[in-house]
Design an enzyme around this catalytic site. Structure first.
Site, mmCIF file in Angstrom:
data_model
loop_
_atom_site.group_PDB
_atom_site.id
_atom_site.type_symbol
_atom_site.label_atom_id
_atom_site.label_comp_id
_atom_site.label_asym_id
_atom_site.label_seq_id
_atom_site.Cartn_x
_atom_site.Cartn_y
_atom_site.Cartn_z
ATOM 1 N N HIS A 170 -1.656 -8.565 1.935
ATOM 2 C CA HIS A 170 -2.003 -8.762 0.908
ATOM 3 C C HIS A 170 -2.258 -7.486 -0.499
ATOM 4 O O HIS A 170 -1.779 -7.389 -1.182
ATOM 5 C CB HIS A 170 -2.558 -10.297 0.652
ATOM 6 C CG HIS A 170 -2.035 -11.056 -0.552
ATOM 7 N ND1 HIS A 170 -1.070 -10.560 -1.508
ATOM 8 C CD2 HIS A 170 -3.069 -12.012 -1.165
ATOM 9 C CE1 HIS A 170 -1.403 -11.394 -2.838
ATOM 10 N NE2 HIS A 170 -2.432 -12.206 -2.755
ATOM 11 N N ASP A 227 2.407 -2.808 -5.088
ATOM 12 C CA ASP A 227 0.671 -1.395 -3.660
ATOM 13 C C ASP A 227 1.113 -0.242 -3.814
ATOM 14 O O ASP A 227 0.399 0.720 -3.745
ATOM 15 C CB ASP A 227 0.909 -1.763 -2.570
ATOM 16 C CG ASP A 227 0.214 -2.994 -2.481
ATOM 17 O OD1 ASP A 227 -1.266 -2.847 -3.850
ATOM 18 O OD2 ASP A 227 -0.238 -4.353 -2.099
ATOM 19 N N HIS A 239 8.484 -7.471 1.331
ATOM 20 C CA HIS A 239 8.104 -7.996 -0.050
ATOM 21 C C HIS A 239 8.677 -9.309 0.562
ATOM 22 O O HIS A 239 10.368 -9.372 1.291
ATOM 23 C CB HIS A 239 8.405 -7.624 -1.442
ATOM 24 C CG HIS A 239 7.488 -8.618 -2.317
ATOM 25 N ND1 HIS A 239 7.612 -9.930 -2.304
ATOM 26 C CD2 HIS A 239 6.201 -8.657 -2.525
ATOM 27 C CE1 HIS A 239 6.703 -10.403 -2.733
ATOM 28 N NE2 HIS A 239 5.692 -9.500 -3.316
HETATM 29 N N1 ACO Z 1 7.092 -1.382 7.043
HETATM 30 C C1 ACO Z 1 7.842 -0.915 8.181
HETATM 31 N N2 ACO Z 1 8.549 -2.268 8.098
HETATM 32 C C2 ACO Z 1 8.664 -2.839 7.405
HETATM 33 C C3 ACO Z 1 7.713 -3.375 6.551
HETATM 34 C C4 ACO Z 1 6.802 -2.162 5.909
HETATM 35 N N3 ACO Z 1 6.096 -2.039 5.132
HETATM 36 N N4 ACO Z 1 7.806 -4.338 6.093
HETATM 37 C C5 ACO Z 1 8.879 -5.307 6.549
HETATM 38 N N5 ACO Z 1 9.295 -4.460 7.776
HETATM 39 C C6 ACO Z 1 10.055 -4.365 9.061
HETATM 40 C C7 ACO Z 1 9.939 -5.254 9.404
HETATM 41 O O1 ACO Z 1 9.071 -4.938 10.798
HETATM 42 C C8 ACO Z 1 10.626 -6.545 10.271
HETATM 43 O O2 ACO Z 1 11.441 -5.493 10.441
HETATM 44 P P1 ACO Z 1 12.381 -6.307 12.449
HETATM 45 O O3 ACO Z 1 12.826 -7.593 12.260
HETATM 46 O O4 ACO Z 1 12.839 -5.722 13.480
HETATM 47 O O5 ACO Z 1 10.663 -6.830 13.860
HETATM 48 C C9 ACO Z 1 11.698 -6.334 9.225
HETATM 49 O O6 ACO Z 1 11.428 -5.562 7.710
HETATM 50 C C10 ACO Z 1 10.614 -7.849 7.785
HETATM 51 O O7 ACO Z 1 9.349 -7.582 8.345
HETATM 52 P P2 ACO Z 1 8.907 -9.889 8.032
HETATM 53 O O8 ACO Z 1 7.122 -9.200 8.193
HETATM 54 O O9 ACO Z 1 9.533 -10.648 8.651
HETATM 55 O O10 ACO Z 1 9.099 -9.231 6.384
HETATM 56 P P3 ACO Z 1 7.964 -10.262 5.467
HETATM 57 O O11 ACO Z 1 8.693 -10.569 4.509
HETATM 58 O O12 ACO Z 1 7.349 -11.239 6.559
HETATM 59 O O13 ACO Z 1 6.341 -9.170 5.629
HETATM 60 C C11 ACO Z 1 5.074 -7.748 3.894
HETATM 61 C C12 ACO Z 1 6.616 -8.992 3.733
HETATM 62 C C13 ACO Z 1 3.650 -8.431 5.019
HETATM 63 C C14 ACO Z 1 4.766 -7.693 2.639
HETATM 64 C C15 ACO Z 1 5.749 -6.563 4.487
HETATM 65 O O14 ACO Z 1 6.688 -6.455 4.277
HETATM 66 C C16 ACO Z 1 4.401 -5.813 5.200
HETATM 67 O O15 ACO Z 1 4.022 -5.842 5.779
HETATM 68 N N6 ACO Z 1 4.270 -4.747 3.803
HETATM 69 C C17 ACO Z 1 3.495 -3.966 4.299
HETATM 70 C C18 ACO Z 1 1.820 -4.604 3.646
HETATM 71 C C19 ACO Z 1 2.288 -4.428 1.822
HETATM 72 O O16 ACO Z 1 2.574 -3.708 1.574
HETATM 73 N N7 ACO Z 1 1.130 -5.637 1.197
HETATM 74 C C20 ACO Z 1 1.267 -5.662 -0.017
HETATM 75 C C21 ACO Z 1 2.342 -6.512 -0.789
HETATM 76 S S1 ACO Z 1 2.897 -6.440 -2.072
HETATM 77 C C22 ACO Z 1 1.239 -7.374 -2.525
HETATM 78 O O17 ACO Z 1 1.009 -9.049 -1.898
HETATM 79 C C23 ACO Z 1 1.222 -7.545 -3.833
#
Ligand code: ACO
Length: 376
Positions: free
Chosen positions: A222, A312, A261
Site C-alpha cells: 500500500h 508510487d 493497481h
Molecule cells: N509486478 C509484477 N507483476 C504484477 C504486479 C507488479 N507490480 N502487479 C500485479 N502483477 C501481476 C500479478 O503477479 C498477477 O499475475 P498472475 O495473474 O500471472 O499471477 C496479476 O498481475 C494480477 O495481480 P494481483 O495481485 O491479483 O492484482 P491486485 O489487484 O491484487 O494487486 C497491487 C494490486 C497489490 C497494487 C499489485 O499490483 C502490486 O503488488 N503492485 C506492486 C506494489 C505497489 O506498487 N503498490 C502501490 C499501489 S498504489 C497505493 O497503494 C498507493
C-alpha cells in the site's frame, strides 16, 4: 442475499458503502474528489484547499480558505509531552511506527476529540495540521537539526519542506510537494481508508480510526512501494541495465513496485502528473537520471507484463530530488491522506453501519475435545 459459498478474496469488486468523497474510474483512468477532476486540482489548487473540499464537499471561498490556513497554522504545535516522547524514541525507529504511536499519544491530550463517535471537524483539522510537526520533530532530532519553529508564514507544503529540510524551499519545490499532497489526499476505499472506516463504524473515535489507518498504510503493498522503487533504481544503476534487471525480477515472479493497481486498468492519472513533476524537478536540479531510469523501467514492464505505473512509481523520485529521506516517503503520504481518512471517518459517522463482513468457514466442526494431559 449474498451467496455465502462465494468468497471475494481481498473484497475485490465488493461495493461496501456509498460515498460522495472520491470517485475512481479505473477504465478511463480518472480520479475525482467531490466532483473535481484531479488533473484540474493538481494544476490549479493547493493541498489546504483540497482538504477543505474533502471535508466540506465544496471549494472554499477566499475567506473560508484564509480561515482554514489560519487554523492549520494555529494547530501545528505539539503538546510538550508528545514532543518529549518523540525525542526519547530510538533515532532509528521506523517513522511509521513513530507516527502511529504519536497520533495515539496525542489522543490522550485531546480528550474532547476521543469520545466514542466524536465527529468534530476540529479533530480532522488538528490531525492534518499536526502530522507535519510530528514528522519534523522526529526527523530533526535524528538529523541533529535545531528544533522546529512554528513558521506561521508558511503554507502546509512549505512548512513540511522547511520542517524536514531545515531551509527555505523554493517556489518550484513547494509547488511540487503541494501537488504530491493533493494527489495523495484521497483514493476512495483503499486499504487504509477502509481500515479507518471499519474502526469508525464501531463508534470508536477519530484518533483511533487514524491510528488504524496509519498501521494499514505502513504495508509495502500500500504505502511503502515508492521507497522500494528507489531501491530498485539504486540496484539498476544505469539505463543500460534496466532490461536485464527488470526481466530477471519478472522471471523470478517478483513484483515490480510502482506498477499495477486493484482499480486502475489503465495508467493511474496520478502517475501521469507525477511523471511530469519528476522531470521538472530533475531538470531544475540539472539531473534527469531518475526520470530516465523510470521511463526505461516503464517500457520494459509494460512490454513484458502489460502493467501500467501507479502513483508510487514517480513519487519517490520527486521526494528524493526534493531531498526527503526514503523512510519518510510513507509518513509523508500519511500527512496528505489524513485529510481523506478524516473526511471518510466523518462521512461514516453521518450514516453509520457497523462494518462486519463474514467468512466462509473451511475448518473442522466436529472434533472431540481431548484434555491437555491426554494429547499426543
Ligand atoms: N509486478 C509484477 N507483476 C504484477 C504486479 C507488479 N507490480 N502487479 C500485479 N502483477 C501481476 C500479478 O503477479 C498477477 O499475475 P498472475 O495473474 O500471472 O499471477 C496479476 O498481475 C494480477 O495481480 P494481483 O495481485 O491479483 O492484482 P491486485 O489487484 O491484487 O494487486 C497491487 C494490486 C497489490 C497494487 C499489485 O499490483 C502490486 O503488488 N503492485 C506492486 C506494489 C505497489 O506498487 N503498490 C502501490 C499501489 S498504489 C497505493 O497503494 C498507493
Amino acid at each position: 442475499m449474498v451467496d455465502p459459498t462465494t468468497v471475494q478474496r481481498g473484497l475485490e469488486s465488493v461495493v461496501a458503502l456509498e460515498s460522495r468523497i472520491c470517485f475512481i474510474d479505473g477504465k478511463e483512468g480518472r480520479l475525482i474528489y467531490q466532483g473535481y477532476d484531479i488533473r484540474d486540482l493538481a494544476a490549479s489548487s493547493t493541498f489546504d484547499e483540497v482538504a477543505y473540499l474533502l471535508w466540506y464537499g465544496r471549494l472554499p471561498t477566499a475567506t473560508q480558505l484564509d480561515d482554514l490556513r489560519h487554523r492549520f497554522r494555529e494547530l501545528r504545535t505539539l503538546p510538550p509531552e508528545l514532543a518529549a516522547q518523540i525525542d526519547q524514541l530510538p533515532a532509528d525507529a521506523n517513522p511509521m511506527d513513530m507516527l502511529r504511536t504519536s497520533v495515539s499519544t496525542l489522543a490522550l491530550f485531546e480528550p474532547g476529540e476521543t469520545k466514542p463517535g466524536a465527529s468534530s471537524i476540529g479533530g480532522a483539522q488538528r490531525l492534518t495540521a499536526v502530522l507535519p510537526t510530528i514528522l519534523g520533530q522526529f526527523h530533526r532530532r535524528r538529523a541533529k537539526l535545531p528544533p522546529i519553529a512554528a513558521r506561521p508564514d508558511l503554507s502546509s507544503a512549505a512548512y513540511l519542506l522547511y520542517a524536514l529540510l531545515d531551509r527555505e524551499p523554493t517556489e518550484l519545490e513547494t509547488r511540487a510537494l503541494d501537488v504530491c499532497l493533493i494527489l495523495h489526499a484521497d483514493h476512495e476505499l483503499n486499504a487504509s481508508t477502509f481500515a479507518a472506516r471499519v474502526t469508525a463504524s464501531t463508534l470508536s473515535d477519530l484518533y483511533s480510526s487514524i491510528t488504524s489507518a496509519i498501521g494499514t498504510l505502513k504495508g509495502p503493498l500500500h504505502g511503502g512501494a515508492n521507497e522500494r522503487v528507489m531501491e530498485l533504481l539504486d540496484e539498476i544503476g544505469t539505463v543500460d541495465r534496466v532490461e536485464e534487471v527488470v526481466k530477471a525480477k519478472l522471471s523470478a515472479h517478483e513484483r515490480i513496485m510502482g506498477f499495477g493497481h486493484r482499480v486502475y486498468k489503465v495508467e493511474d492519472p496520478r502517475a501521469t502528473i507525477l511523471r511530469e513533476w519528476a522531470r521538472r524537478i530533475g531538470e531544475s536540479k540539472g539531473n534527469l537520471r531518475y526520470y530516465d531510469l523510470l521511463r526505461a523501467v516503464e517500457q520494459v514492464v509494460h512490454r513484458e507484463k502489460g502493467l501500467y505505473p501507479n502513483v508510487d512509481l514517480y513519487s519517490g523520485a520527486v521526494y528524493t530530488q526534493l531531498g526527503i529521506p526514503p523512510d519518510l516517503f510513507t509518513p509523508l503520504f500519511a500527512s496528505s491522506r489524513v485529510s481523506g481518512w478524516t473526511a471518510h471517518v466523518l462521512e461514516e459517522y453521518e450514516d453509520l453501519r457497523l462494518i462486519r463482513p463474514t467468512a466462509k468457514y473451511v475448518g473442522a466442526t466436529d472434533l472431540a475435545y481431548v484434555p491437555t494431559g491426554q494429547r499426543g
